[in-house]
Design a protein around this motif. Structure first.
Motif, PDB file in Angstrom:
ATOM      1  N   PRO A  19     -34.469 -34.553  86.463  1.00 49.74           N
ATOM      2  CA  PRO A  19     -35.132 -35.076  87.668  1.00 49.74           C
ATOM      3  C   PRO A  19     -36.225 -36.100  87.365  1.00 49.74           C
ATOM      4  N   GLY A  20     -36.726 -36.108  86.123  1.00 48.75           N
ATOM      5  CA  GLY A  20     -37.651 -37.169  85.725  1.00 48.75           C
ATOM      6  C   GLY A  20     -36.863 -38.436  85.433  1.00 48.75           C
ATOM      7  N   GLY A  21     -35.907 -38.315  84.504  1.00 51.92           N
ATOM      8  CA  GLY A  21     -35.180 -39.471  84.002  1.00 51.92           C
ATOM      9  C   GLY A  21     -34.320 -40.169  85.036  1.00 51.92           C
ATOM     10  N   VAL A  38     -29.662 -42.793  78.794  1.00 52.72           N
ATOM     11  CA  VAL A  38     -28.985 -42.038  77.727  1.00 52.72           C
ATOM     12  C   VAL A  38     -29.147 -40.547  78.012  1.00 52.72           C
ATOM     13  N   GLU A  39     -28.058 -39.832  77.978  1.00 55.95           N
ATOM     14  CA  GLU A  39     -28.109 -38.377  78.200  1.00 55.95           C
ATOM     15  C   GLU A  39     -27.154 -37.727  77.211  1.00 55.95           C
ATOM     16  N   GLU A  40     -27.652 -36.695  76.528  1.00 57.91           N
ATOM     17  CA  GLU A  40     -26.787 -36.072  75.512  1.00 57.91           C
ATOM     18  C   GLU A  40     -25.756 -35.112  76.092  1.00 57.91           C
ATOM     19  N   GLY A  45     -28.386 -34.395  85.533  1.00 57.31           N
ATOM     20  CA  GLY A  45     -29.218 -33.543  86.403  1.00 57.31           C
ATOM     21  C   GLY A  45     -30.234 -32.732  85.624  1.00 57.31           C
ATOM     22  N   GLY A  46     -30.059 -32.649  84.305  1.00 59.43           N
ATOM     23  CA  GLY A  46     -31.044 -31.956  83.466  1.00 59.43           C
ATOM     24  C   GLY A  46     -31.103 -30.463  83.726  1.00 59.43           C
ATOM     25  N   VAL A  47     -32.166 -29.875  83.221  1.00 54.53           N
ATOM     26  CA  VAL A  47     -32.355 -28.424  83.347  1.00 54.53           C
ATOM     27  C   VAL A  47     -32.411 -28.026  84.820  1.00 54.53           C
ATOM     28  N   LEU A  50     -28.798 -28.291  86.343  1.00 49.10           N
ATOM     29  CA  LEU A  50     -27.704 -27.592  85.655  1.00 49.10           C
ATOM     30  C   LEU A  50     -28.024 -26.133  85.342  1.00 49.10           C
ATOM     31  N   GLU A  51     -29.295 -25.836  85.016  1.00 43.54           N
ATOM     32  CA  GLU A  51     -29.601 -24.448  84.601  1.00 43.54           C
ATOM     33  C   GLU A  51     -31.010 -24.030  85.013  1.00 43.54           C
ATOM     34  N   GLY A  52     -31.490 -24.550  86.129  1.00 43.31           N
ATOM     35  CA  GLY A  52     -32.846 -24.218  86.575  1.00 43.31           C
ATOM     36  C   GLY A  52     -32.933 -24.087  88.079  1.00 43.31           C
ATOM     37  N   CYS A  53     -33.652 -25.014  88.688  1.00 45.48           N
ATOM     38  CA  CYS A  53     -33.955 -24.951  90.128  1.00 45.48           C
ATOM     39  C   CYS A  53     -32.714 -24.656  90.984  1.00 45.48           C
ATOM     40  N   ILE A  54     -31.664 -25.444  90.793  1.00 47.17           N
ATOM     41  CA  ILE A  54     -30.528 -25.380  91.728  1.00 47.17           C
ATOM     42  C   ILE A  54     -29.700 -24.101  91.572  1.00 47.17           C
ATOM     43  N   SER A  56     -30.610 -21.307  90.292  1.00 52.83           N
ATOM     44  CA  SER A  56     -31.421 -20.117  90.620  1.00 52.83           C
ATOM     45  C   SER A  56     -31.578 -19.988  92.135  1.00 52.83           C
ATOM     46  N   LYS A  57     -31.809 -21.101  92.815  1.00 61.31           N
ATOM     47  CA  LYS A  57     -31.999 -20.996  94.279  1.00 61.31           C
ATOM     48  C   LYS A  57     -30.692 -20.665  94.992  1.00 61.31           C
ATOM     49  N   THR A  58     -29.581 -21.079  94.404  1.00 63.10           N
ATOM     50  CA  THR A  58     -28.273 -20.737  94.986  1.00 63.10           C
ATOM     51  C   THR A  58     -28.081 -19.214  94.931  1.00 63.10           C
ATOM     52  N   ALA A 146     -37.799 -38.868  78.873  1.00 61.72           N
ATOM     53  CA  ALA A 146     -37.774 -37.737  79.825  1.00 61.72           C
ATOM     54  C   ALA A 146     -36.849 -36.675  79.277  1.00 61.72           C
ATOM     55  N   THR A 147     -37.197 -36.158  78.090  1.00 60.79           N
ATOM     56  CA  THR A 147     -36.265 -35.270  77.386  1.00 60.79           C
ATOM     57  C   THR A 147     -36.432 -33.784  77.726  1.00 60.79           C
ATOM     58  N   GLY A 148     -37.406 -33.465  78.590  1.00 58.21           N
ATOM     59  CA  GLY A 148     -37.484 -32.112  79.140  1.00 58.21           C
ATOM     60  C   GLY A 148     -37.884 -31.018  78.173  1.00 58.21           C
ATOM     61  N   ALA A 167     -28.802 -16.034  81.880  1.00 59.71           N
ATOM     62  CA  ALA A 167     -28.880 -15.219  83.097  1.00 59.71           C
ATOM     63  C   ALA A 167     -28.249 -15.959  84.279  1.00 59.71           C
ATOM     64  N   LEU A 168     -28.446 -17.284  84.327  1.00 59.60           N
ATOM     65  CA  LEU A 168     -27.922 -18.055  85.459  1.00 59.60           C
ATOM     66  C   LEU A 168     -26.417 -18.280  85.357  1.00 59.60           C
ATOM     67  N   GLU A 169     -25.849 -18.008  84.187  1.00 54.83           N
ATOM     68  CA  GLU A 169     -24.387 -18.092  84.065  1.00 54.83           C
ATOM     69  C   GLU A 169     -23.734 -16.863  84.688  1.00 54.83           C
ATOM     70  N   LEU A 319     -42.633 -28.894  86.379  1.00 52.03           N
ATOM     71  CA  LEU A 319     -41.903 -28.744  87.640  1.00 52.03           C
ATOM     72  C   LEU A 319     -41.111 -30.015  87.928  1.00 52.03           C
ATOM     73  N   ALA A 320     -39.986 -29.838  88.592  1.00 50.66           N
ATOM     74  CA  ALA A 320     -39.082 -30.964  88.831  1.00 50.66           C
ATOM     75  C   ALA A 320     -39.731 -32.054  89.688  1.00 50.66           C
ATOM     76  N   HIS A 321     -40.459 -31.641  90.755  1.00 49.72           N
ATOM     77  CA  HIS A 321     -41.024 -32.659  91.663  1.00 49.72           C
ATOM     78  C   HIS A 321     -42.133 -33.455  90.981  1.00 49.72           C
ATOM     79  N   LYS A 322     -42.810 -32.828  90.018  1.00 55.20           N
ATOM     80  CA  LYS A 322     -43.828 -33.571  89.250  1.00 55.20           C
ATOM     81  C   LYS A 322     -43.119 -34.584  88.334  1.00 55.20           C
ATOM     82  N   VAL A 350     -42.897 -20.237  94.289  1.00 49.22           N
ATOM     83  CA  VAL A 350     -42.187 -19.134  93.634  1.00 49.22           C
ATOM     84  C   VAL A 350     -41.222 -18.564  94.667  1.00 49.22           C
ATOM     85  N   PHE A 351     -39.934 -18.622  94.350  1.00 53.43           N
ATOM     86  CA  PHE A 351     -38.913 -18.216  95.327  1.00 53.43           C
ATOM     87  C   PHE A 351     -38.605 -16.730  95.179  1.00 53.43           C
ATOM     88  N   THR A 352     -39.656 -15.921  95.304  1.00 54.55           N
ATOM     89  CA  THR A 352     -39.456 -14.470  95.283  1.00 54.55           C
ATOM     90  C   THR A 352     -39.271 -14.003  96.717  1.00 54.55           C
TER      91      THR A 352
END
Ligand code: FAD
Length: 470
Positions: A19-21, A38-40, A45-47, A50-54, A56-58, A146-148, A167-169, A319-322, A350-352
């Motif tokens: 989300p930075g890059g 460049v993305e490896e 979409g980055g962390v 692919l494996e964070g905000c989205i 987890s919120k789903t 923006a390598t995260g 865990a998110l898998e 954080l992604a928005h930052k 915090v999405f608790t």
């Protein structure tokens, strides 16, 4: 793009497609720059995506559905026990992730941004070499790094412990899950697995869950966690983790006493570290601080004026928005615009269950820094809309300057806190006062009234609660 004999040349190279890059790349291209990203990884979409905000919120949404069905009984509506088809749930979550990741690729393509797969490392202050790529190197005029970040794993890698990534898998729903770390990632995933049926225990080293948030707000989430989880241990330390058949034997020390507990899976969520070690930074003037972060100016510039750094690799909340805001700033500065990270607040969510969000100054911070403030708290139990949905455990709190009434901070616990905090962030950016919040007509009956009501309490003029005159 000009193909040189060896290296490809570009005006702006962005390293990292999170989300930075990707936001930096889009903003730079929209401002007329020639951009290469460049993305490896194979997917963009980055962390976050692919494996964070989205993801987890789903999954959090999925367990909210389960919880909603369970609580409907109070309203006279009954559903049976949830039948969870793990493969379908996994597939649904992956569908959301893939759709958004493809969307990022389209957005970049529409702008004519070239995306190159590969791992980038500096060869010098104006060039990168690429590994695992069709392109061997890139010469650039400007670079946005923006390598995260990645999870910290303080225990033996060979133990097969989960991080948030595993865990998110959603490989299984363990009968007994230990979450090490009571920060937002650990708690959110704890609520997910508890909602799916695991017996969840959380262990946190510090005296409070969710460090950084005000204790009175955290207390509400802590109460809810105690209802949903088997155990919530604070001021407790995991001293040893051993394999125990298919599961684990975990030693936890609290108040000088160590006890052993059995778990089927252990999720470690004790922090993240920046991806900065293997970037060839020694070929530039950039140095890392003790946390491995890159110091930047408010314009997101590093010690190399043509290299910018953003997101999880620079100081501030990870954080992604930052990261996205910093991406825009870097792209604008490169394009000759006057731009800087001069935001009044970076909201945290915090999405608790219930959600917790805050922006600006906290009451605790004001106390520690000796900043005089007046505080107004309005409980959810007094809000009409909260009653209609049966969620009355929570509150909004506003923190303001006692003389001018200038809004300094807001904290919210309750349904939609994640959305409601955006009004607070805007109010803080615009220098709003309590009076501005009170005189703004908020639609009724909605959760948005919380902020107005809390401002009225802070001003000593509440309508929906009664305050005895001193
Ligand atoms: P990243 O998203 O980490 O992206 C960096 C990219 O750079 C990666 O794709 C990586 O493959 C690539 N890369 C790294 N090194 C190289 C290299 N040398 N060459 C080429 N490519 C490279 N934040 C929120 O704001 N809200 C949330 O709800 C939220 N939930 C989260 C939940 C979890 C479980 C986790 C783990 C994080 C969450 N975050 C959340 C944090 C958020 O994901 C990060 O702050 C955000 O992704 C940081 O963005 P970034 O662009 O700095 O880096």
């Amino acid at each position: 793009m000009v193909m040189g004999s060896l290296n490809q040349e570009t005006e702006v190279v962005v390293v990292g497609g999170g989300p930075g890059g990707y936001v930096a790349a889009i903003r730079a291209a929209d401002l007329g720059r020639e951009v290469l990203l460049v993305e490896e990884r194979e997917h963009l979409g980055g962390v976050c995506l692919l494996e964070g905000c989205i993801p987890s919120k789903t999954l959090i949404h999925a367990v909210e559905v389960i919880h909603g069905a369970a609580t409907a009984k109070k309203m006279g509506i009954g559903f049976g026990a949830p039948a969870i088809d793990l493969a379908s749930l996994r597939g649904w979550k992956q569908g959301v992730v893939d759709g958004l990741s493809n969307g990022v690729r389209s957005l970049l393509k529409q702008r004519g941004i070239e995306v190159v797969r590969g791992r980038a490392r500096f060869a010098g202050p104006r060039s990168l070499t690429l590994e695992h790529s069709d392109v061997s190197g890139i010469d650039f005029k400007h670079c946005i790094l923006a390598t995260g970040s990645r999870p910290v794993m303080p225990f033996d890698e060979g133990l097969g412990l989960w991080t948030s990534r595993e865990a998110l898998e959603l490989p299984e729903i363990p009968a007994r899950l230990l979450v090490v770390g009571g920060g937002y990632i650990g708690l959110e995933l704890g609520f997910v697995y508890a909602g799916l049926g695991s017996k969840v225990s959380v262990v946190e080293l510090l005296p409070q869950l969710l460090t950084g948030a005000d204790p009175d707000l955290v207390a509400i989430v802590h109460r809810s966690a105690k209802k949903r989880f088997a155990d919530v241990w604070i001021e407790s330390k995991v001293t040893k983790i051993e394999r125990n058949g298919d599961g684990y034997l975990v030693s936890i020390e609290a108040r000088g006493e160590t006890k052993q507990h059995e778990f089927d899976r252990v999720l470690v969520a004790v922090g993240r570290k920046p991806n900065t070690e293997d970037l060839g930074l020694e070929k530039t003037a950039i140095v890392l601080d003790s946390k491995g972060l890159i110091a930047v100016t408010p314009e997101c510039r590093t010690r190399e004026p043509q290299i910018f750094a953003i997101g999880d690799i620079v100081p501030g909340p990870a954080l992604a928005h930052k990261a996205s805001r910093e991406g825009k700033v870097a792209a604008e500065v490169i394009s000759g615009k006057k731009s800087a990270m001069d935001n009044v607040s970076i909201p945290a969510v915090v999405f608790t269950e219930p959600e917790l969000a805050w922006a600006g100054l906290t009451e605790e911070e004001a106390k520690q820094k000796g900043i005089p403030v007046k505080v107004g708290k309005f409980p959810l139990a007094a809000l009409g809309r909260a009653k209609t949905v049966g969620s009355i455990d929570g509150m909004a709190k506003v923190i303001a300057d006692p003389d001018s009434g200038l809004l300094l901070g807001v904290g919210i616990v309750g349904p939609h806190a994640s959305d409601l905090i955006a009004e607070a962030a805007l109010a803080l950016e615009m220098g709003a006062t309590l009076e501005d919040l009170m005189a703004t007509i908020h639609p009724h009956p909605t959760f948005s009234e919380l902020l107005m009501e809390a401002a009225e309490v802070a001003a000593g003029e509440p309508v929906h609660i009664f305050l005895k005159k001193p």
